[in-house]
Design an enzyme around this catalytic site. Sequence first.
Site, PDB file in Angstrom:
ATOM      1  N   ARG A   1       2.026 -12.045  -0.410  1.00 43.56           N
ATOM      2  CA  ARG A   1       0.680 -12.319   0.112  1.00 43.56           C
ATOM      3  C   ARG A   1       0.066 -13.591  -0.458  1.00 43.56           C
ATOM      4  NH1 ARG A   1      -1.696  -8.284   3.671  1.00 43.56           N
ATOM      5  NH2 ARG A   1      -0.116  -6.678   3.768  1.00 43.56           N
TER       6      ARG A   1
ATOM      7  N   LYS B   1      -2.142 -10.236  13.737  1.00 45.04           N
ATOM      8  CA  LYS B   1      -3.606 -10.202  13.662  1.00 45.04           C
ATOM      9  C   LYS B   1      -4.172 -11.480  13.043  1.00 45.04           C
ATOM     10  CE  LYS B   1      -6.950  -6.944  11.893  1.00 45.04           C
ATOM     11  NZ  LYS B   1      -6.980  -5.836  10.932  1.00 45.04           N
TER      12      LYS B   1
ATOM     13  N   CYS C   1       1.121  -7.376  13.273  1.00 38.46           N
ATOM     14  CA  CYS C   1       1.241  -7.506  14.734  1.00 38.46           C
ATOM     15  C   CYS C   1       0.606  -8.817  15.183  1.00 38.46           C
ATOM     16  CB  CYS C   1       0.538  -6.351  15.434  1.00 38.46           C
ATOM     17  SG  CYS C   1       1.491  -4.846  15.427  1.00 38.46           S
TER      18      CYS C   1
ATOM     19  N   ASP D   1      -9.551  -9.263   9.298  1.00 40.79           N
ATOM     20  CA  ASP D   1      -9.037  -7.921   9.005  1.00 40.79           C
ATOM     21  C   ASP D   1     -10.035  -6.792   9.239  1.00 40.79           C
ATOM     22  OD1 ASP D   1      -6.865  -6.316   8.128  1.00 40.79           O
ATOM     23  OD2 ASP D   1      -7.758  -6.112   6.149  1.00 40.79           O
TER      24      ASP D   1
ATOM     25  N   SER E   1      -0.952  -3.526  10.938  1.00 36.95           N
ATOM     26  CA  SER E   1      -0.546  -4.701  10.170  1.00 36.95           C
ATOM     27  C   SER E   1       0.731  -5.317  10.732  1.00 36.95           C
ATOM     28  CB  SER E   1      -0.384  -4.377   8.685  1.00 36.95           C
ATOM     29  OG  SER E   1       0.075  -3.078   8.525  1.00 36.95           O
TER      30      SER E   1
ATOM     31  N   TYR F   1      -1.208  -3.565  -6.997  1.00 38.44           N
ATOM     32  CA  TYR F   1      -0.961  -4.296  -5.749  1.00 38.44           C
ATOM     33  C   TYR F   1      -2.247  -4.325  -4.900  1.00 38.44           C
ATOM     34  CZ  TYR F   1       0.001  -5.201  -0.940  1.00 38.44           C
ATOM     35  OH  TYR F   1      -0.102  -5.712   0.307  1.00 38.44           O
TER      36      TYR F   1
ATOM     37  N   LYS G   1      -9.559  -2.156   1.669  1.00 39.86           N
ATOM     38  CA  LYS G   1      -9.247  -0.968   2.467  1.00 39.86           C
ATOM     39  C   LYS G   1     -10.031   0.260   1.993  1.00 39.86           C
ATOM     40  CE  LYS G   1      -6.072  -3.265   4.706  1.00 39.86           C
ATOM     41  NZ  LYS G   1      -6.344  -3.753   6.061  1.00 39.86           N
TER      42      LYS G   1
ATOM     43  N   ASN H   1      -1.594 -16.838  23.519  1.00 42.63           N
ATOM     44  CA  ASN H   1      -2.353 -15.603  23.760  1.00 42.63           C
ATOM     45  C   ASN H   1      -3.764 -15.898  24.263  1.00 42.63           C
ATOM     46  OD1 ASN H   1      -0.149 -14.112  22.999  1.00 42.63           O
ATOM     47  ND2 ASN H   1      -0.801 -13.904  20.864  1.00 42.63           N
TER      48      ASN H   1
ATOM     49  N   ARG I   1       0.858  -1.182   0.000  1.00 44.05           N
ATOM     50  CA  ARG I   1       0.000   0.000   0.000  1.00 44.05           C
ATOM     51  C   ARG I   1       0.900   1.239   0.000  1.00 44.05           C
ATOM     52  NH1 ARG I   1      -2.000   0.956   4.364  1.00 44.05           N
ATOM     53  NH2 ARG I   1      -1.441  -0.811   5.665  1.00 44.05           N
TER      54      ARG I   1
ATOM     55  N   HIS J   1     -10.917  -1.743  11.585  1.00 44.73           N
ATOM     56  CA  HIS J   1      -9.813  -2.591  11.115  1.00 44.73           C
ATOM     57  C   HIS J   1      -9.598  -3.687  12.168  1.00 44.73           C
ATOM     58  CE1 HIS J   1      -5.340  -2.590   9.609  1.00 44.73           C
ATOM     59  NE2 HIS J   1      -6.037  -3.541   9.049  1.00 44.73           N
TER      60      HIS J   1
HETATM   61  C1  OXD Z   1      -2.939  -4.138   6.097  1.00 43.96           C
HETATM   62  C2  OXD Z   1      -3.488  -5.291   5.377  1.00 43.96           C
HETATM   63  O1  OXD Z   1      -1.945  -3.579   5.640  1.00 43.96           O
HETATM   64  O2  OXD Z   1      -4.440  -5.889   5.897  1.00 43.96           O
HETATM   65  O3  OXD Z   1      -3.488  -3.757   7.124  1.00 43.96           O
HETATM   66  O4  OXD Z   1      -3.004  -5.599   4.274  1.00 43.96           O
HETATM   67 MN    MN Z   2      -5.314  -4.870   7.515  1.00 41.68          MN
END
Ligand code: OXD
Ligand code: MN
Length: 591
Positions: free
Chosen positions: A375, A251, A249, A276, A247, A196, A205, A502, A69, A225
């Site tokens: 990805r 998720k 971390c 996401d 992003s 991309y 997004k 976690n 991005r 998000h």
């Molecule tokens: C981000 C993604 O960058 O989900 O948050 O790709």
């Molecule tokens: Mn994201």
Amino acid sequence: MTDNKKVLKFIEDTKALCNPDKVVWIDGSEEQLNSLRALAVKENILIKLNEEKLPGCYLHRTCVNDVARVEGRTFICSKVKEDSSPINNWMETGEALKMLNGLFKNVYSGRTMYVIPYSMGAIGSKFSKIGIELTDSVYVVLNMAIMTRVGQKVLDALADGDFIKGLHSYADLDEEKRYICQFPEENLIMSINSNYGGNVLLGKKCFALRIASYLGKTEGWMAEHMLILGIENPKGEIKYVAAAFPSACGKTNLAMIIPPEIYKKKGYKCWCVGDDIAWIRVGKDGRLWAVNPENGFFGVAPGTNMKSNPNALLSTKKNTIFTNVALNTDDNTVWWEGLTKEVPEHLIDWKGNKYVAGRVDENGKPIKAAHPNSRFTAPTVNCPCLSDQFEAQDGVPLSAIIFGGRRAKTAPLVYQSKDWNNGVFVGSIMASETTAAATGAVGVVRRDPMAMRPFVGYNMGDYFAHWIEMGDKIANKPKIFNVNWFRTDKDGNFIWPGFGENLRVIEWILDRCENKVDAVETPIGFVPKAEDINIEGLDGITKDTVKELLSVDKESWTEETKGIEQFYKEIGDRVPKELYAELEELKKKLK
Ligand code: OXD
Ligand code: MN
């Protein structure tokens, strides 16, 4: 395919502007998608992978200047500057349209214009929203067909209703002329010169966060998000949490968490509703209800393996498009750093070159086989732990909202906010170290409120105010927590094992939601008593380690308040007074 006059006008207007050779409507049939896959292979846009080992899977390589991005070239366009944020890029609507219409002129000539009708959310649900993306990229079509629900059935559900217009062209992939522009006031997205994912799969997004956050503000709901996770206890009761992390971390790992052995034995199970994005509304029962508007995962490949996230890896085993990973030419499969310990012998790297392990670039940095932001685009149905509520029309009720980030020092393993407004404050001060998902420096700490910094479609101060206002509408509010899996010791090593473990922290969170467990009050909120985090079966973690993980250092928090104050000033005068009051309260408590 449709009589919707607004759709037909959008297409006619775009034909006149972009001048395509032909127009192809995406009907959503496997037959049509198959012929597009074949076309993409013929044109070297996709490489077909081993049909036995990875059925229905393909590899795509982007242009080397187009791998993430581009926040610097992402704009919120509105009539008045103050309706976007000083911390995001703004363009005046008229100016932006003039500039973009210039760039889009004749951009499809010699190309096909694909019309993708797509639904964010289950088709026909009253919470779903529809978009039409026009694009010249087959790659976009095939990814959108995984990430969203596409085709004739979407047009049928739309009937003569309204939709979000999305116009995309990869044009010349010229990064100097790359623009990702959202026009929330016009229900419009325009994206040019990128191919991309996050810049061009406009449902994700651009729509489901930037445009939808604005719709949420005007219509009284929230686009966040956030992952959505269900935790089933041994009695078979399932509680749901939504969690926001910047992003990279962890998720996706949390969204698809596998309970530790001792929890599994007791009968705990975890279910992924989303990884996401969450669209969240107040239900008739006064609780918050969340849906995942997407239909696929656009996950980061490097680091994903059978240990770190088996559910994610298994999700990529069929009907998946890989982008910028390495190709293993021995068996025509894919590889990325962290997939296996051994590096396969014959790899082609993400740039299409022969990979030689140990090589460095001109700056002495190791040349990777897969791009760090490579990805997979995988259908949600592939996920072994997909929740049976994934398609639920009303979504799932939230017991807790969890914020988090990557902080080496300040934030404890977990803390609970005191009430809703304090929870909004906790979300607004989120900060994390940057990663490779966005272009720019890596490893720098930046404020990322609610993990929405790059995704709020309007003024960030107004976004905070919307959170505060939502509090008044929710009779049965979820509790709000903050977690930090990334605290390090004095040698820089992570203290907490993370991943499946976690769940031990989530268990405390859920117990707090049901008033089953006590807590200790600190200036920033409530932390667990060390003995209330279950460490049974955890190697190397003692009650003292947990104490260290939960400690709140007044000095570093006093420093933190200065950073918060500065950040609020940067956002400007629309930061709600309630948040300044929270900041003052925190400062007082730290004295
Ligand atoms: C981000 C993604 O960058 O989900 O948050 O790709
Ligand atoms: Mn994201």
